[in-house]
Design an enzyme around this catalytic site. Structure first.
Site, short mmCIF file in Angstrom:
data_model
loop_
_atom_site.label_atom_id
_atom_site.label_comp_id
_atom_site.label_asym_id
_atom_site.label_seq_id
_atom_site.Cartn_x
_atom_site.Cartn_y
_atom_site.Cartn_z
N GLY A 220 16.53 -14.34 4.03
CA GLY A 220 16.58 -12.89 3.94
C GLY A 220 15.54 -12.25 4.83
N ASP A 314 11.19 -19.81 0.52
CA ASP A 314 10.97 -21.21 0.16
C ASP A 314 12.11 -22.11 0.61
OD1 ASP A 314 12.74 -20.10 -1.61
OD2 ASP A 314 11.98 -21.13 -3.37
N ASP A 361 10.19 -10.61 -2.21
CA ASP A 361 9.99 -10.88 -3.65
C ASP A 361 8.56 -11.26 -4.00
OD1 ASP A 361 12.66 -10.39 -4.09
OD2 ASP A 361 13.24 -12.49 -3.95
N ARG A 670 -18.81 17.75 -1.82
CA ARG A 670 -19.88 16.83 -1.45
C ARG A 670 -21.21 17.13 -2.15
NH1 ARG A 670 -18.30 13.94 3.21
NH2 ARG A 670 -16.45 14.80 4.24
#
Length: 989
Positions: A220, A314, A361, A670
Site C-alpha cells: 500500500g 511487513d 497503520d 510576554r
C-alpha cells in the site's frame, strides 16, 4: 616552493655556533623559496621580541613557507591570493592543513647559539617537506650545487643536505594518507587542476565498479515514499553509487527492461511535497512464486544490481528477506543454465537488502513510527474537524471509520487528537456483553454536560473481547437508540492521499540516507536490517525479528491475549490509551480522589501564542476535573494577574472543544512575575494554589525561574510548578521538542511548497524564505530539510562571503541542469537572526545580481502565519501526553506533603519545616527549599519524558543572551540537508 612538513611539525629548529654557517644556511633556504618573517639580534631586543626566542640564541631568523591557497585573476592579468577563508574547502583556522585544498605552511627557525655544539654526523637531523613542484625543486637544487640523495622510502622522492648537514627530504604527498599531488594548480586553481590520463582511466574503472542499488516501493502506498526515493537516490549518488528505480513494486524486478531504470540527481527533484510514490507500487503475485524470484534475480544481475532498498509494509519486507535467503541458489541456477557469466556470478553472489517501513497503520514493531502514519493521522483529524462543524450545528453524532485492520494506532491517536467520545480498537476490545451500554453511558453523560456533538472512532479491525467484529453500522444503531441523529463517515483511501506532513518528510529523508549507508556497510554475515526510529534516533533493527514480532501481535489478538498485544506495540501505545480514557471516560466519578487530596491547580500561558496552548490546557483541565481537582486559568498572563487579578475557574464544558483551537483562549503575553512579585504572591495565596502549570516559550521558562528564585521571600511559591514548553522556536532548554513547533513546520512546508510552485512556474526565479526562531536555528534547519531548500542559513553556522559564493555556484549549476523543466522551484531558508549583515534582503539581492538575467530572486516572509491555525496531530497528541504528566507531577509532589503525618498544618501549608534551626523542604527532606526539585521543566529527550529542575537548566544549559539552550540537538539535520541539496558536494569538490 617547499610546503608543510608531512612529519606534522609546526616548526623545526636548526642550530649552529658558526656565524658564517648561519648566513650560508639562511641563503640556502631563501633560494628554495622560504621567506624571512622575523629576525632577532641579542644586542637589540625588547620584551616583545623575546616571545618564542630561545634563551641561548645570539641571532635567530624565522623562515616561513606560506600556505598555498586559491588565487583569482585580477585586473591586468595579475593573480591575487584569495583570503584563506574564501578558498575552496576552507573549514577553519584550527583545521588548516587538514583540508585537501589548503596547506598549513611551515616555519624553520635558524639559530646562532653561544653554546658549544657537538654535531652527530651519523644521526643528523632530518625533516620531510611537501612540494607540488618536485621536478622544479630538484632542478633548483642541482643549479645551486646541492647534493641529491636517492630515497629508499616510498613517499619520499629524494633528499639533500643543508649547509649545517641536516637531511632535508621532499615528497609529493601532502600527508601520509593523502594522494600524490604534482601540480600547484591543485591549490592555486582548484577548478583548473589538470587531470592525467591515468586519473581518467581510474575514473572509468571506478564507474564500472560502482555499487548499484535498486529502490522499490511496494504494498500500500504511503505519504513520504517519494521523499524516501529522493533520499536514497541522492545519497546513493553522493556516496558514489548508481541508483535504479524499480517501477511498480516487485513487478519491475520480475519484468525488468524499462521497468528498471537508472535515476539521476535531477530525476527526483520536487518529490518531497508529492504524496504516494512516483515509481509506482503494486502487489506482485509472480514474485511470490520461485520462478518469479528467479527471473527477478536474472534481471538484477543483468543490470549489475545486487542491493535492494525496499520501502513497504511487513509483507513487502518479508518477501525481500526471503529473496535474500534464496539468492545464492537462484544465482547459482542462472550460472548453471548459462544465463549469466562466471564473472557476473562472482561479482553478484551476495544480495544486500535494507528495509524502510512505509505504512499508514504504524503497525511495525521495533519502530516508534512508520513512514506515512502521521500524514494519515493528519488527514483524519483534518476531516473530523470539518465533520465537527456540521455535527455541532445539527447536534448530530458521527461514527468515523478509520483504517487499521490489525492495528489500532490510527484509531487511538485520532481519538485523542479529535476529542472523540469513544473509540474501538483491536488491541483493547470492549466486553461483548456490555460495550453497547458503556457507549450509551459515555455519550449521554457528555451530552448532559452540554456537548452538542458526539464523535465515535471505529478502527476497521475493531472487535469485542470474543473476537466478534464491531461494525460502524452496529455503533450507529446503538447511538440511534439513545435518540442521537447519527451518520457514518468512512474516510477510506482519503487517508492515504495528499502531501506528506513535516514529520514524514523528515523521517523518510533521514531513514533513506541511512539505508544507503547500511547498504555500503553491509556484509553477507550481517542480517538484513530495517531502518527504524527509536527514542528519536535512527537505528537499524534485524528485519526478520521486527516482522516476526509484528505478526505476534495479530497472533496474540487471535488468542485473546490482549494485554500481550498491547505490550508488543511501541512503549507509548498503552500510555496513550490510558490518557484517552482519562479525558473521555473517567469523568464518570469513578476516579475521584479523597477530598483531602484534592488540589487547586493554576494554568497560565506566557509568551508568544502557538497553536497547541489550548489543547494542552484542555487535557490538563479534563484530567484534573476527573479526579476532583479544581482548575483555575490565569487570564492574560502575569500582567492580567497583577493588574486585574484575572483568575477564572474552568469547567468541563469550557474546554471540551479546545482540542482543535489554535491561539490562546485564556490570553497570553510576554509579561513576567518580576513585574510585581508581591502581587503575584498575594493572588496565589488568595486562591490557595497547590500547583502551577506555565505553558509557553522562553518567557515561560524565565517566569518559572523567577518564581523559583523568589521562594525564600514568598513561601507560597514552594508549591510544585512545571513549565510546559510551547513555542514555534523550540528554544526552551531541557527539551528537544516544544508544543507548536510541529504545527509551525507543517505550515512552513505548505507555504514553501506554494512558493516553490510559483518559482517553478516562473522557471528562473529563486525565493529566499525568512523563518522565525530567534537565535535558535531549529526551525530553519528542519524546514530546509523537509522542503528541499538549496541552502539554509542559521545563527549556529555563521554566514560568510565564501558560503554565499558556494551557494550561488550551486544555484547556477542547478539551473543549468534543470534546463527549465517542471518541479524545479528553488528556495533558500534564512533564519531571521542568522546574520546582521547577510540579511534576507541582502541574500536575495546578491542572488539577483549574480544571476545577470539568467535567474532572479524574490523574498518571502511568512511572518506570524508560521504559528499556524489548527494544531497538528503531533502537537495534539503530545499536548495530551505532556499535560497529563504535568498534572501527575503536581499530584505526586503534593501527596508527599499532605500525607506526611510528621508535619503540622502550618508546615504542610508552608511546605517546609525547621530541623535544628535548618530550613528543610517538606518534599525532598533537603536542607534547602530552593533545591527540592519541585520547579521543573518537562521535556522530551529522545522519546523519554524528563523533568529537569529549572535552576539546573538556567545555570548550566542556557544561553541567556541568545534565549536558547546550549544543546544544538538538530545539527545533524543540516548535514543531511546539505548532502541532498548538493551543497555538500560543492564543498567537497
Amino acid at each position: 616552493m617547499p610546503e608543510p612538513s608531512i612529519s606534522d611539525l609546526s616548526f623545526t629548529s636548526f642550530v649552529t655556533n658558526d656565524d658564517n654557517l648561519f648566513e650560508e644556511t639562511f641563503n640556502f633556504y631563501t633560494k628554495l623559496g622560504f621567506h624571512a618573517t622575523r629576525s632577532y639580534v641579542k644586542d637589540n631586543r625588547s620584551d616583545f621580541e623575546l616571545t618564542g626566542i630561545s634563551t641561548d640564541s645570539i641571532k635567530e631568523i624565522w623562515l616561513e613557507s606560506f600556505p598555498l591557497s586559491e588565487v583569482v585573476e585580477a585586473s591586468g592579468g595579475r593573480e591575487l591570493r584569495k583570503p584563506l577563508q574564501e578558498s575552496v574547502g576552507y573549514e577553519s583556522e584550527a583545521l588548516l592543513g587538514y583540508s585537501p585544498y589548503q596547506s598549513g605552511g611551515v616555519v624553520i627557525k635558524l639559530r646562532l647559539s653561544n653554546h658549544d655544539l657537538e654535531k652527530n654526523n651519523d644521526l643528523p637531523g632530518e625533516v620531510t617537506f611537501f612540494t607540488a613542484s618536485i621536478d622544479k625543486l630538484k632542478a633548483k637544487l642541482i643549479e645551486i650545487g646541492a647534493e641529491i640523495i636517492p630515497s629508499k622510502i616510498d613517499l619520499v622522492e629524494f633528499s639533500t643536505r643543508d649547509p649545517m648537514g641536516d637531511v632535508i627530504s621532499f615528497s609529493s604527498y601532502p600527508s601520509l594518507n593523502s594522494k600524490k599531488i604534482t601540480s600547484p594548480d591543485f591549490f592555486l586553481h582548484p577548478k583548473k587542476e589538470v587531470r592525467s590520463e591515468e586519473s581518467i582511466v581510474e575514473q572509468v574503472k571506478s564507474e564500472e565498479g560502482k555499487k548499484k542499488i535498486a529502490i522499490i516501493t511496494s504494498g500500500g502506498d504511503a505519504p513520504g515514499m517519494n521523499a524516501a526515493v529522493r533520499a536514497v537516490t541522492r545519497a546513493g549518488i553522493f556516496y558514489g553509487c548508481k541508483v535504479y528505480a524499480c517501477y511498480e513494486g516487485y513487478t519491475g524486478l520480475v519484468k525488468g527492461g524499462d521497468m528498471l531504470k537508472e535515476l539521476q540527481w535531477q530525476d527526483v527533484r520536487g518529490l518531497l511535497s508529492i504524496g504516494g510514490t512516483i515509481i509506482g507500487t503494486a502487489r506482485c503475485k509472480e514474485f511470490r512464486e520461485r520462478w518469479g524470484r528467479l527471473q527477478a534475480c536474472y534481471n538484477m544481475v543483468s543490470n549489475g544490481i545486487d542491493a535492494l532498498v525496499v520501502c513497504g509494509g511487513d509483507g513487502s519486507l518479508t518477501g525481500a528477506d526471503l529473496f535474500r535467503k534464496e539468492w545464492p541458489e537462484l544465482i547459482k541456477e542462472l550460472l548453471g543454465e548459462d544465463k549469466i557469466t562466471k564473472e557476473q556470478y562472482e561479482t553478484h553472489r551476495n544480495l544486500t537488502i535494507v528495509g524502510l517501513v512505509g505504512s499508514i497503520d504504524n503497525d511495525m514493531c521495533g519502530t516508534d513510527s512508520t513512514i506515512g502514519a502521521y500524514s494519515s493521522l493528519e488527514r483524519i483529524i483534518e476531516l473530523v474537524d470539518y465533520i465537527d462543524a456540521t455535527a455541532a450545528s445539527h447536534s448530530r453524532a458521527f461514527v468515523v471509520e478509520v483504517m487499521g485492520r490489525h492495528c489500532g494506532w490510527l484509531g487511538l491517536m485520532s481519538g485523542i487528537a479529535t476529542g472523540a467520545d469513544y473509540i474501538f480498537i483491536p488491541e483493547r476490545p470492549p466486553s461483548e456483553s456490555n460495550w453497547k451500554d458503556d457507549l450509551k453511558k459515555v455519550c449521554l453523560r457528555h451530552r448532559e454536560k452540554g456537548r452538542r456533538k458526539t464523535t465515535v472512532i471505529v478502527a476497521e479491525g475493531a472487535i469485542d473481547d470474543q473476537l466478534n467484529p464491531i461494525t460502524s453500522e452496529e455503533v450507529k444503531d446503538v447511538l440511534v437508540e439513545i435518540g442521537l441523529d447519527t451518520r457514518i463517515t468512512r474516510l477510506g483511501h482519503v487517508q492515504r492521499g495528499g502531501a506528506p506532513c513535516a514529520f514524514d518528510r523528515f523521517l523518510a529523508t533521514v531513514q533513506g540516507v541511512d539505508a544507503v549507508r547500511a547498504v555500503l556497510e553491509s556484509t553477507p554475515a550481517i542480517p538484513s536490517p530495517v531502518i527504524s526510529i527509536l527514542e528519536n534516533k535512527i537505528v537499524r533493527q534485524p528485519l526478520v525479528e521486527s516482522v516476526a514480532q509484528t505478526k505476534t501481535v495479530s497472533a496474540a489478538i487471535e488468542a485473546k491475549d490482549f494485554d500481550k498485544a498491547l505490550q508488543l506495540r511501541d512503549q507509548e501505545f498503552a500510555t496513550s490509551y490510558e490518557n484517552f480514557l482519562s479525558v473521555s471516560k473517567y469523568d464518570d466519578g469513578s476516579y475521584l480522589v479523597p477530598e483531602s487530596s484534592r488540589l487547586n491547580i493554576a494554568i497560565i500561558h506566557v509568551g508568544a501564542p502557538t497553536s497547541a496552548l489550548n489543547p494542552a490546557t484542555r487535557v490538563a483541565t479534563l484530567n484534573s476535573l476527573a479526579k476532583g481537582h479544581r482548575v483555575f486559568a490565569i487570564r492574560n498572563g502575569f500582567a492580567g494577574l497583577i493588574r486585574h487579578g484575572a483568575v477564572r475557574e474552568l469547567n468541563w464544558i469550557d474546554v471540551e472543544d479546545w482540542h482543535n483551537t489554535g491561539g490562546s483562549e485564556i490570553g497570553t503575553n510576554r509579561s513576567l512575575p518580576s513585574d510585581d512579585m508581591g502581587t503575584v504572591a498575594y493572588y496565589f495565596q488568595q486562591y490557595k494554589f497547590d500547583g502551577l502549570i506555565i505553558i509557553g516559550g522562553f518567557e515561560a521558562f524565565t517566569a518559572l525561574y523567577e518564581l523559583d528564585a523568589a521562594r525564600a521571600q514568598y513561601p507560597i511559591f514552594n508549591i510544585p510548578m512545571c513549565c510546559l514548553p510551547a513555542t514555534v522556536s523550540n528554544n526552551v532548554p531541557g527539551t528537544e521538542y516544544s508544543l507548536g513547533s510541529d504545527t509551525c513546520l507543517n505550515t512552513l512546508s505548505g507555504y514553501c511548497d506554494a512558493v516553490k510552485q510559483s518559482a517553478s512556474a516562473s522557471r528562473r526565479r529563486t525565493f529566499v524564505v525568512e523563518v522565525q526562531g530567534g537565535y535558535s536555528g531549529y526551525l530553519a534547519s528542519y524546514a530546509g530539510l523537509i522542503t528541499g531548500a538549496l541552502a539554509v542559513y542559521t545563527p549556529e553556522n555563521p554566514i560568510n562571503l565564501q558560503t554565499v559564493q558556494e551557494d550561488i555556484e550551486l544555484l547556477t549549476r542547478t539551473y543549468e541542469e534543470d534546463d527549465g523543466k517542471n518541479r524545479s522551484g528553488k528556495i533558500f531558508i534564512h533564519n531571521e537572526k542568522a546574520s546582521k549583515v547577510y540579511t534576507t534582503d541582502l541574500i536575495a539581492a546578491i542572488i539577483g545580481e549574480a544571476g545577470k538575467g539568467r535567474f532572479e530572486s524574490r523574498t518571502a516572509v511568512p511572518g506570524h502565519v508560521q504559528q499556524g491555525k489548527s494544531p497538528s496531530s503531533i502537537d495534539r497528541v503530545n499536548a495530551c501526553r505532556l499535560a497529563i504528566k504535568c498534572c501527575n507531577f503536581i499530584e505526586d509532589a503534593n501527596f508527599q506533603v499532605k500525607h506526611n503525618a510528621n508535619l503540622s498544618a502550618d508546615e504542610r501549608h508552608l511546605r517546609f519545616f525547621y530541623d535544628d534551626g535548618v530550613k528543610t523542604s517538606a518534599v525532598s527532606g533537603k536542607s534547602s527549599v530552593i533545591d527540592d526539585n519541585t520547579s521543573v521543566v518537562i521535556g522530551i529527550q529522545g522519546s523519554e519524558v524528563t523533568f529537569t529542575p529549572v535552576k539546573q537548566l538556567w545555570e548550566n544549559e542556557t544561553h541567556h543572551k541568545w534565549r536558547k539552550g546550549k544543546n544544538v540537538h538538530w545539527e545533524q539535520l543540516n548535514i543531511v540537508s546539505d548532502l541532498l541539496s548538493g551543497r555538500l558536494s560543492i564543498r567537497t569538490t
